[in-house]
Design an enzyme around this catalytic site. Structure first.
Site, PDB file in Angstrom:
ATOM      1  N   SER A  80      37.000  38.363  41.027  1.00  0.00           N
ATOM      2  CA  SER A  80      38.411  37.942  41.062  1.00  0.00           C
ATOM      3  C   SER A  80      38.651  36.996  39.902  1.00  0.00           C
ATOM      4  O   SER A  80      37.710  36.329  39.424  1.00  0.00           O
ATOM      5  CB  SER A  80      38.702  37.206  42.376  1.00  0.00           C
ATOM      6  OG  SER A  80      39.944  36.534  42.305  1.00  0.00           O
ATOM      7  N   TYR A 119      36.560  31.112  48.994  1.00  0.00           N
ATOM      8  CA  TYR A 119      36.725  32.416  48.316  1.00  0.00           C
ATOM      9  C   TYR A 119      36.430  32.270  46.818  1.00  0.00           C
ATOM     10  O   TYR A 119      35.684  33.066  46.242  1.00  0.00           O
ATOM     11  CB  TYR A 119      38.149  32.898  48.558  1.00  0.00           C
ATOM     12  CG  TYR A 119      38.509  34.218  47.909  1.00  0.00           C
ATOM     13  CD1 TYR A 119      38.199  35.427  48.518  1.00  0.00           C
ATOM     14  CD2 TYR A 119      39.190  34.257  46.694  1.00  0.00           C
ATOM     15  CE1 TYR A 119      38.553  36.639  47.934  1.00  0.00           C
ATOM     16  CE2 TYR A 119      39.551  35.461  46.103  1.00  0.00           C
ATOM     17  CZ  TYR A 119      39.241  36.647  46.730  1.00  0.00           C
ATOM     18  OH  TYR A 119      39.594  37.846  46.147  1.00  0.00           O
TER      19      TYR A 119
END
Ligand code: NAD
Length: 248
Positions: free
Chosen positions: A128, A141
């Protein structure tokens, strides 16, 4: 036919990846912790929790018996928790790392003999842009995705030259995960649609990503003709979201 295994295959980016590889003539094995609603024809769908070593080993055994090799592995399964850092419990922290980071390790490790059996093979981790820059209330995350990028480089060194390991770093892509994450209040707008529009305006491309945008980048990295000299790379696919200085 070459064979690819995609994890998190029932989600937005996973499903687009499964469909693209099918269209390109690959045999596709699709893993997800959820049941697959209507897997496309020719796709071998399996319910597997990538954070569970026993499930991963058993399911990889089935893949070995069915195909005998893997030409590509796409570690795409992930969960996201959006909370202030100090409110994140140890259980929530562990769950995010167990799926996003340890899951990629477990599946890659189990796949290794099958990737070797293919002669030349590729691994793509779906990380990401949160591996590079981040925002408030998404620490577990972001840490898992930073770890995945480091793992990409470590694996690329150890498994070269015949197995290339790379990562794709998506920006905002319209999936269930993005829509759920928009509830943490970092983007202006009353409704999800208004927030998506606000996000789109912040990109250079002036749009949110489509799952297919990420699938195309994954396919490219798996292709030895086109990407055969690319090792340990993190390919940002974010419509230019991370190229703009937020201070200017
Ligand atoms: P999604 O929620 O639609 O899909 C994620 C899938 O992973 C789901 O189908 C879920 O069931 C599956 N999954 C969760 N835990 C699992 C487990 N333990 N074992 C197996 N499968 C499991 O989200 P998405 O946006 O399609 O995300 C795909 C990947 O892209 C993820 O790695 C995510 O972090 C990454 N990503 C997404 C965006 C975005 O904006 N959508 C941005 C950057 C990175």
């Amino acid at each position: 036919m070459p064979v690819v295994l995609v994890t998190g295959a029932a989600g937005g980016i996973g499903r687009a990846t499964v469909e693209l590889f099918r269209r390109e003539g690959w045999d596709v094995v699709a893993w997800d912790v959820q049941p697959h609603p209507e897997p496309p024809p020719g796709v071998r769908a399996m319910q597997v929790d990538v954070s569970q070593p026993d499930q991963v080993e058993a399911a990889m055994g089935e893949v070995a018996r069915a195909f005998g090799r893997l030409d590509a592995l796409v570690n795409n399964a992930a969960v996201q928790i959006t909370k202030p850092f100090e409110a994140t419990t140890p259980e929530e922290w562990d769950r995010v790392q167990a799926v996003n980071l340890k899951g990629a390790y477990l599946v890659s490790r189990a796949a290794y003999p099958l990737l070797r059996a293919a002669g030349r093979a590729s691994v793509v981790h779906v990380a990401s842009v949160h591996a590079l820059a981040t925002s408030a209330h998404i620490a577990a995350y972001a840490a898992s995705k930073g770890g995945l990028l480091a793992l990409t480089r470590a694996m690329a060194i150890e498994w070269a030259p015949d197995i290339r390991v790379n990562a794709v770093l998506p920006g905002a892509v319209d999936t269930a995960m993005l829509r759920a994450g928009l509830s943490r209040g970092h983007v202006q707008g009353e409704t999800v649609e208004q927030r998506l529009k606000a996000l789109a305006e912040r990109t250079v491309a002036r749009r949110i990503g489509r799952p297919e945008d990420i699938a195309q980048a994954i396919l490219f990295l798996c292709d030895w003709e086109r990407a055969g000299f690319i090792y340990g790379h993190g390919l940002v696919v974010d419509g230019g979201a991370t190229i703009r200085l937020s201070t200017e």
